[in-house]
Design an enzyme around this catalytic site. Sequence first.
Site, mmCIF file in Angstrom:
data_model
loop_
_atom_site.group_PDB
_atom_site.id
_atom_site.type_symbol
_atom_site.label_atom_id
_atom_site.label_comp_id
_atom_site.label_asym_id
_atom_site.label_seq_id
_atom_site.Cartn_x
_atom_site.Cartn_y
_atom_site.Cartn_z
ATOM 1 C CD GLU A 22 0.692 -10.629 -5.878
ATOM 2 O OE1 GLU A 22 1.823 -10.733 -5.378
ATOM 3 O OE2 GLU A 22 -0.237 -11.408 -5.653
HETATM 4 C C1 LIG Z 1 -7.471 -4.110 -5.225
HETATM 5 C C2 LIG Z 1 -6.324 -4.346 -4.331
HETATM 6 C C3 LIG Z 1 -6.127 -5.598 -3.783
HETATM 7 C C4 LIG Z 1 -5.078 -5.823 -2.884
HETATM 8 N N1 LIG Z 1 -4.959 -7.035 -2.254
HETATM 9 C C5 LIG Z 1 -4.023 -7.171 -1.252
HETATM 10 C C6 LIG Z 1 -3.990 -8.349 -0.456
HETATM 11 O O1 LIG Z 1 -4.753 -9.281 -0.660
HETATM 12 N N2 LIG Z 1 -3.076 -8.408 0.543
HETATM 13 C C7 LIG Z 1 -2.201 -7.391 0.790
HETATM 14 O O2 LIG Z 1 -1.411 -7.497 1.715
HETATM 15 N N3 LIG Z 1 -2.204 -6.262 0.039
HETATM 16 C C8 LIG Z 1 -3.100 -6.123 -0.965
HETATM 17 N N4 LIG Z 1 -3.138 -4.978 -1.710
HETATM 18 C C9 LIG Z 1 -2.175 -3.921 -1.440
HETATM 19 C C10 LIG Z 1 -1.161 -3.696 -2.524
HETATM 20 O O3 LIG Z 1 -0.174 -4.675 -2.489
HETATM 21 C C11 LIG Z 1 -0.629 -2.283 -2.326
HETATM 22 O O4 LIG Z 1 -1.650 -1.420 -2.762
HETATM 23 C C12 LIG Z 1 0.650 -2.009 -3.037
HETATM 24 O O5 LIG Z 1 1.683 -2.673 -2.387
HETATM 25 C C13 LIG Z 1 0.976 -0.521 -3.107
HETATM 26 O O6 LIG Z 1 0.822 0.107 -1.905
HETATM 27 P P1 LIG Z 1 -0.019 1.467 -1.808
HETATM 28 O O7 LIG Z 1 -1.300 1.263 -2.505
HETATM 29 O O8 LIG Z 1 -0.071 1.865 -0.397
HETATM 30 O O9 LIG Z 1 0.817 2.510 -2.659
HETATM 31 P P2 LIG Z 1 2.116 3.304 -2.219
HETATM 32 O O10 LIG Z 1 3.071 2.392 -1.569
HETATM 33 O O11 LIG Z 1 1.708 4.518 -1.509
HETATM 34 O O12 LIG Z 1 2.725 3.662 -3.627
HETATM 35 C C14 LIG Z 1 2.226 4.741 -4.418
HETATM 36 C C15 LIG Z 1 3.079 4.857 -5.668
HETATM 37 O O13 LIG Z 1 4.431 5.149 -5.318
HETATM 38 C C16 LIG Z 1 5.302 4.251 -5.977
HETATM 39 N N5 LIG Z 1 6.467 4.014 -5.136
HETATM 40 C C17 LIG Z 1 6.509 3.759 -3.829
HETATM 41 N N6 LIG Z 1 7.783 3.604 -3.424
HETATM 42 C C18 LIG Z 1 8.563 3.747 -4.512
HETATM 43 C C19 LIG Z 1 9.955 3.667 -4.774
HETATM 44 N N7 LIG Z 1 10.828 3.437 -3.841
HETATM 45 N N8 LIG Z 1 10.389 3.841 -6.040
HETATM 46 C C20 LIG Z 1 9.532 4.104 -7.021
HETATM 47 N N9 LIG Z 1 8.203 4.171 -6.838
HETATM 48 C C21 LIG Z 1 7.717 3.985 -5.601
HETATM 49 C C22 LIG Z 1 4.492 2.998 -6.221
HETATM 50 O O14 LIG Z 1 5.003 2.290 -7.343
HETATM 51 C C23 LIG Z 1 3.110 3.585 -6.504
HETATM 52 O O15 LIG Z 1 3.040 3.923 -7.845
HETATM 53 C C24 LIG Z 1 -4.178 -4.764 -2.606
HETATM 54 C C25 LIG Z 1 -4.341 -3.528 -3.215
HETATM 55 C C26 LIG Z 1 -5.406 -3.305 -4.048
HETATM 56 C C27 LIG Z 1 -5.579 -1.944 -4.633
#
Ligand SMILES: Cc1cc2nc3c(=O)[nH]c(=O)nc-3n(C[C@H](O)[C@H](O)[C@H](O)COP(=O)(O)OP(=O)(O)OC[C@H]3O[C@@H](n4cnc5c(N)ncnc54)[C@H](O)[C@@H]3O)c2cc1C
Length: 809
Positions: free
Chosen positions: A500
């Site tokens: 989220e």
């Molecule tokens: C257990 C679990 C359940 C989930 N359930 C759902 C679901 O039901 N539906 C769904 O659609 N998604 C779901 N997600 C996805 C979740 O919303 C994403 O994991 C999240 O949006 C982050 O994306 P990412 O993991 O690809 O990390 P990335 O986007 O690769 O981010 C990696 C890091 O970089 C940081 N970062 C990225 N861009 C910036 C920026 N511009 N400025 C500063 N920091 C930045 C982030 O804060 C993070 O710390 C789930 C994820 C998990 C792990």
Amino acid sequence: MMWIGIFIFIILVSAYFRLPLLVWSLIVAAALIGYQVLSGADPSQITLLWIIYAAVIIPLNLKPVRLNLLSRPIYMAMKKIMPTISQTEQEALDAGDVWWEAELFSGKPDFDFLQKLPKPKLTTEEQAFIDGPVEEFCNMLDDWQITHVDYDMSPETWQFAKDNGFFALIIPKQYGGLDYSAYAHSQIIIKIGSRSGSAAVTVMVPNSLGPGKLLLTYGTEEQKDYYLPRLAKGIEIPCFALTGPDAGSDAGAMPDTGVICHGSYEGKDDVLGIRLNFSKRYITLAPIATILGIAFKLTDPDHLLSDEVERGITLALIKSETEGIEIGQRHFPANHAFMNGPVRGKDVFIPLDSIIGGVDYVGKGWMMLMECLGDGRAISLPALGTAAGKMGSKYTGAYARVRQQFHTPIGYFEGVEEALTEIAGQTYAMDAARSLVSVALDGGAVPSVISAIVKYQVMERMRSVINRSMDIHGGHAISMGPHNHLARPYQLIPVGITVEGANILTRTMIIFGQGAMRSHPYLLKEVVAVHNEDQKQGIRDFDHAFFAHMGFIISNVVRSFWFGLTFAKFISTPGDNDTRHYYRQLAKMSSAFALLADICVGVLGGSLKRREKISGRLADALSNMYIISAVLKHYEDQGSHKEDLVLLKWVCEDSLFNIQTAMKGIMKNLPVPIIGALCNFIIFPLTKPYQRPNDRLGHKVARAILSPGDTVDRLSAGIFNSDDKNDASGRITHALNLVLKTDELQHKLRDAHKQGRLSSRDRDAYLEAKEKNIITETEYNLLIEAEAAIQNAIKVDEFSFKDWKVETP
Ligand SMILES: Cc1cc2nc3c(=O)[nH]c(=O)nc-3n(C[C@H](O)[C@H](O)[C@H](O)COP(=O)(O)OP(=O)(O)OC[C@H]3O[C@@H](n4cnc5c(N)ncnc54)[C@H](O)[C@@H]3O)c2cc1C
């Protein structure tokens, strides 16, 4: 000199009270007349003063003059430098409501707003649900079995949850749901979360951002009538898929496509619909979902809907058995067993009425998602984090009293005490933060900035509380098995942090970025005016906002400096002798924040978007002001119990210190150092007024959770309670009760040992004490029982070499 003093005084007072420009001009004119009549000054000097007055006041007060002379050139200059706002950014900005954070941004918060908010409370029906089905559900949960043996909740538990409406908390009664308040939703997640993180996440998802919420807010009547009763009964299991391998935090960049075309659907040919290709991952409940909510980018190359080709992000509901959908694999999220996995679609054809909200909502997906993020950010995740805090306060406090080293309960050592203080203090802050935002939601507001603040703050504090609980439990929390109640919550931390809106992004991009635009009294108005295509109207709107903004900045300079000098002792705020000080400091910091926010926007302009270290610190200041507001309200809502004052004070002092650190960090790192130094002089003329809570206060906070009492009861209220000596956490309560019962006996033994009547002060002297009539037979039995309870509470699981079976002695 006296008259100069009078003029300066008038200007400062007018700025302090934010008097309108016209009123201010009239007061200055009256002062000039007074000077002319009473001072006997030289007429040429008086004439000069009137000329200066006219030169300043006329252009400022006469609108046509001001528009042409000042506003137009500034407007044109702004137009050149102000970056445009993309549609995605605009939709994020438009989402949700502005709430208490606008008061904090105003520099002069109206505490009446806060005080008039109702207390969060449960209806009789909601309380009965928590005491009945939720309690029973919690009793059915065995987290070790779920996460280590079955990798799923048992079929009975699933059925119980479906039959009892656990997936229908937000669905209205007319569709067969429970229609509970946001506060009840939060309480339910806290209770389940204190028992099993996997079960809590399973219950959270259908009740937060998912098909249910989207259907309720945007669904057509047909969609609601069909899906909501089925969701309410658990006939359908929903999930919502936004994230994909190439689109995580930057979800708007998803490569998933939908193309408007004709195709075959359920035996009918030539149906107008969408052909989808997508690849999503991390989707909670996807492996067992029967309906998928999918976000994709829609195009209409053959102009079947309109002349536009690129239609933007759109959301649709798809039955999981639809041809082309690939579902069923699982991820394994940090040793938790809630269903989570990928979902892919290849050339999946769906009819147009699968679009959530119908064709009217084509291209509005991003706005819909932003609007509906509130529940997950404000309710579910903060409830989960608060559950961890409440567990930490109750069971880590108890463990630190039960566990002895060096002949002393470990909680009595100052090092451990520091960690306990943090656990209790942060839990109080978490509980207050999530309670206050639930009041907003129950009042019909969807405060997007505050939801982001609560999500970020509670998740960070959860991390701090669980880490400290782990430290205090030592090897007891590291050795995994059915008796370990901490390792799984520990592993859940990154889940809460990531979902989220991952925390780093939430802190550095969302909270201030969205907050400044949404909640600042003038900024958005200026931006909208500058981008207005009707330039004449744009200049008029800009003029209005800009000059009000200038007055606002001057007022914040005066107010901040005055508060800095006087430590805000003369502002009238609510509160009693114990709390008024913190209301005043909050007013003081609000004024300083409003000033600093304007300085940062002014100095950094559009580049502030990229200066995440600055916007992150602004977010810290804003978030900590929210935390102070929340604990003040929480303390009063709970009945202003004097015993809880230590918690309130600790959180307020900690937060004030955090605000100061954030602000000083900004001032130090502004690209024009002199501006930072000037801000520092205005806001903190007395150097560093705030200190971290002192050790004496910290000691009292830690003591509040070391033994049972009303404060720890209030702090841990709402979690699943057990004193079953076979339960992972219940055994600690069971032991604590016996330890406290035998406390006086222990003193007796210690005294006897000191006097040389006993050879030892430890358990090996119990028998000797009985034989020497230092204690009675009953007392001896009680000591033995307590000792057994302690051994039971501190034991850890053992596994066999063969088959890795739990063989805890
Ligand atoms: C257990 C679990 C359940 C989930 N359930 C759902 C679901 O039901 N539906 C769904 O659609 N998604 C779901 N997600 C996805 C979740 O919303 C994403 O994991 C999240 O949006 C982050 O994306 P990412 O993991 O690809 O990390 P990335 O986007 O690769 O981010 C990696 C890091 O970089 C940081 N970062 C990225 N861009 C910036 C920026 N511009 N400025 C500063 N920091 C930045 C982030 O804060 C993070 O710390 C789930 C994820 C998990 C792990």
